[in-house]
Design a protein around this motif. Structure first.
Motif, PDB file in Angstrom:
ATOM      1  N   HIS A 166      18.881  62.727  36.435  1.00  9.99           N
ATOM      2  CA  HIS A 166      19.543  61.450  36.730  1.00  9.99           C
ATOM      3  C   HIS A 166      20.340  60.960  35.508  1.00  9.99           C
ATOM      4  O   HIS A 166      21.542  60.693  35.600  1.00  9.99           O
ATOM      5  CB  HIS A 166      18.488  60.416  37.135  1.00  9.99           C
ATOM      6  CG  HIS A 166      19.036  59.041  37.382  1.00  9.99           C
ATOM      7  ND1 HIS A 166      19.300  58.585  38.646  1.00  9.99           N
ATOM      8  CD2 HIS A 166      19.392  58.043  36.536  1.00  9.99           C
ATOM      9  CE1 HIS A 166      19.789  57.355  38.562  1.00  9.99           C
ATOM     10  NE2 HIS A 166      19.849  56.997  37.294  1.00  9.99           N
TER      11      HIS A 166
ATOM     12  N   HIS B 192      24.598  60.392  34.401  1.00 10.65           N
ATOM     13  CA  HIS B 192      25.283  59.319  33.663  1.00 10.65           C
ATOM     14  C   HIS B 192      26.000  59.882  32.438  1.00 10.65           C
ATOM     15  O   HIS B 192      27.126  59.493  32.119  1.00 10.65           O
ATOM     16  CB  HIS B 192      24.278  58.271  33.182  1.00 10.65           C
ATOM     17  CG  HIS B 192      23.739  57.395  34.258  1.00 10.65           C
ATOM     18  ND1 HIS B 192      24.548  56.709  35.136  1.00 10.65           N
ATOM     19  CD2 HIS B 192      22.462  57.072  34.602  1.00 10.65           C
ATOM     20  CE1 HIS B 192      23.790  56.004  35.966  1.00 10.65           C
ATOM     21  NE2 HIS B 192      22.518  56.208  35.671  1.00 10.65           N
TER      22      HIS B 192
ATOM     23  N   GLU C 143      25.941  54.800  39.288  1.00 12.03           N
ATOM     24  CA  GLU C 143      24.723  55.352  39.886  1.00 12.03           C
ATOM     25  C   GLU C 143      25.028  56.442  40.917  1.00 12.03           C
ATOM     26  O   GLU C 143      24.159  57.251  41.223  1.00 12.03           O
ATOM     27  CB  GLU C 143      23.852  54.242  40.481  1.00 12.03           C
ATOM     28  CG  GLU C 143      23.279  53.277  39.437  1.00 12.03           C
ATOM     29  CD  GLU C 143      22.408  53.957  38.371  1.00 12.03           C
ATOM     30  OE1 GLU C 143      21.755  54.958  38.696  1.00 12.03           O
ATOM     31  OE2 GLU C 143      22.408  53.492  37.223  1.00 12.03           O
TER      32      GLU C 143
HETATM   33 ZN    ZN Z   1      20.877  55.265  36.522  1.00  7.86          ZN
END
Ligand code: ZN
Length: 578
Positions: free
Chosen positions: A370, A374, A398
């Motif tokens: 995750h 980013h 996101e």
């Molecule tokens: Zn995040």
């Protein structure tokens, strides 16, 4: 783990305005730079563009200094010197810089050459500046600093919580691994111990939050708003959606997504042969298999993730490898580290940094993937020259991270040589994706209520929280645990630290599921579109960024239903393997 030091990082975007040797912790050295921009004669369009570039550089340099101090503090919350350096920066630099920055925005807004700038290149920036000028109140600055300090107190309170279990002192994050134990007694004990430890701090959490609400309500009033919710929608530049859309999301979560979650939970109870599920029954493998242990050592976590990223796209693997070499990963859980995980991009070097608390769980692999999403986003958009356009709105940030988690699923054999284990991990992931959506609705709806009912008391707040848990949750038995349930929101850091920053995850998850759909249909094209979306940074409106990524900015029922069907089908397919 040595503390992050910018001297060891490559500076590929050299300064041309801020002196290289400037001490950014000294206002006496920072203030003249603001003053120079304030008094500089701007007599042409070219002057104005150079001026904007210098302003962007000053902001990037200061932003990076603040980030560095923040990173160091979260890596070592128990070092008073490091904490002091962070707090001093807030007080001595960030706070006095705000009115200076504001005056510069005004200078820009009033500049006669602004109308000569190309509409195409500057319209989004102008929309943002106009909004900031409309919302700015000098008397809100000390309130904001006060709020940042309260947030930091929340972190400190959380980071200091430990319990004695299994023969040793453990952080609450470390206790997470016992919830995967197949021994129900161990799960109940460890869950209860952790929950009780938090409950002991109930008043401290409630006190902190009451202080926060008061300051926030005041800030909204100062800016001329009836309530903090409406103020925050403007502050967060939600130009493309409003509270009504969020309510529609809540509605969908209740009507379309909750039934699927209940289905998952009922299947779980059945497989576990339990008449009722208790809160400590939700993380353990439902088939009674031992918890997945994807790695023991951090080196394996790093190399496994690098290999996965490389298989999604070679460039992703290369970027991650470079981050590791530069010391831009702090992954292991330690006492004295702040909770949670984040990726932050250092604005001057334009390099990402990943922070998390890994303890060897399946979940840790997902967290790193995750945050890597980013990081890739920051990296791929880093060459955008105009600093304001380098950062996407959160709703798309996101998408970058959640899509990466989904695209990584086919390559989990890097951690699990047994295809059954990889399938188990993916099923778990997809169930989590769906299960999170009603939780997002809960957190969002809770904050809508709090800030449109600012005069509520603690009892009403708890009661409303429980009401929302019943609306969006269900199928888990909290009998005898009512006090814990009513305080469950204390652990949701967003409510304390970044109010209203949560629905973004829901909007983004729906975007990520669309990226996933594209990727499954045609991997190469799916990744190409995804990267195309990352590359535009914040240079387009939200719906346009989504479009660049090959997806739609839409969270209607019509959009949600087919995605749910696709997820359910994929879970059914994987169930046959696992
Ligand atoms: Zn995040």
């Amino acid at each position: 783990m040595p503390l992050l030091d910018p001297k060891t990082l490559p500076h590929e975007f050299p300064r041309s305005f801020v002196p290289k040797a400037a001490n950014l912790g000294e206002w006496a050295e920072v203030e003249p730079l603001f003053n120079e921009l304030q008094t500089r004669a701007v007599t042409s369009k070219a002057d104005l563009e150079k001026w904007l570039k210098d302003l962007g550089e000053l902001e990037d340099v200061l932003d990076e200094e603040g980030s560095l101090r923040y990173v160091r503090m979260t890596c070592k919350t128990d070092d008073p010197e490091i904490e002091k350096a962070f707090l001093e920066f807030l007080e001595k630099i960030s706070e006095p810089a705000k009115p200076k920055s504001f005056a510069l925005l005004k200078k820009y807004w009033d500049c006669p050459f602004r109308s000569e700038l190309s509409e195409k290149d500057y319209s989004l920036f102008n929309r943002s500046v106009e909004n900031q000028l409309a919302l700015y109140r000098e008397k809100n600055i000390p309130l904001e600093t006060e709020l940042e300090k309260l947030s930091q107190q929340y972190q400190k309170l959380n980071g200091a919580l430990t319990v004695h279990y299994d023969g040793r002192e453990q952080t609450l994050q470390q206790m997470g691994r016992y919830l995967e134990s197949t021994d129900r007694k161990v799960r109940e004990e460890s869950w209860s111990l952790t929950a009780q430890r938090r409950l002991q701090e109930k008043n401290a959490f409630e006190d902190l939050f009451d202080q926060m609400i008061k300051l926030r309500v005041q800030a909204a009033k100062n800016a001329g708003f009836d309530n903090y919710r409406d103020y925050m929608f403007r502050r967060k530049e939600r130009f493309d959606y409003g509270p009504k859309d969020c309510e529609a999301f809540h509605e969908s979560a209740e009507k379309t997504i909750k039934p699927l979650v209940v289905k998952f939970l009922n299947r779980r109870a059945e497989k576990m042969r339990l008449s009722v599920l208790k809160p400590w029954d939700l993380s353990v493998d439902q088939d009674g298999l031992p918890p997945l242990r994807p790695f023991e050592k951090t080196e394996k976590l790093v190399s496994g993730c690098e290999n996965i990223l490389r298989q999604v796209d070679p460039q992703f693997g290369n970027i991650f490898n470079q981050m590791n070499k530069l010391g831009l990963l702090d992954l292991e859980s330690r006492v004295g580290k702040a909770p949670g995980g984040y990726n932050t991009t250092l604005s001057e070097t334009r390099l990402p940094f990943i922070f998390m608390n890994s303890v060897g769980l399946d979940h840790d692999v997902r967290t790193l993937l995750h945050e890597s999403g980013h990081a890739m986003h920051g990296f791929i958009s880093r060459a955008i020259p105009f600093s304001s356009y380098r950062h996407s709105p959160m709703e798309f940030c996101e998408v970058a991270s959640m899509s990466m988690e989904l695209m990584a699923d086919p390559y989990l054999n890097e951690f699990y040589s047994d295809p059954k284990e990889a399938a188990r991990s993916t099923i778990r992931h997809l169930e989590d994706v769906i299960t999170l959506l009603p939780w997002i609705a809960t957190i969002d709806a809770f904050q809508h209520w709090i800030y449109t009912h600012p005069d509520h008391n603690r009892e009403e707040r708890s009661a409303h929280w429980v009401h929302l848990r019943n609306r969006f949750g269900g199928a888990v038995d909290w009998t005898g645990l009512e006090e814990i349930q009513a305080s469950l929101w204390h652990r949701q850091l967003h409510i304390f630290e970044v109010p209203f920053y949560y629905i973004e995850y829901g909007i983004a998850q729906l975007g990520a599921l669309q990226v996933w759909k594209n990727f499954r249909q045609d991997k190469k094209e799916g990744v190409r579109l995804y990267k195309q979306g990352l590359a535009v940074g914040g240079s387009q409106t939200l719906p346009d960024i989504f479009q660049s990524a090959g997806i739609r900015f839409d969270f209607s029922l019509k959009m949600i239903e087919p995605l749910m069907v696709e997820v359910e089908k994929e879970i059914e397919r994987l169930e046959k393997i696992s």
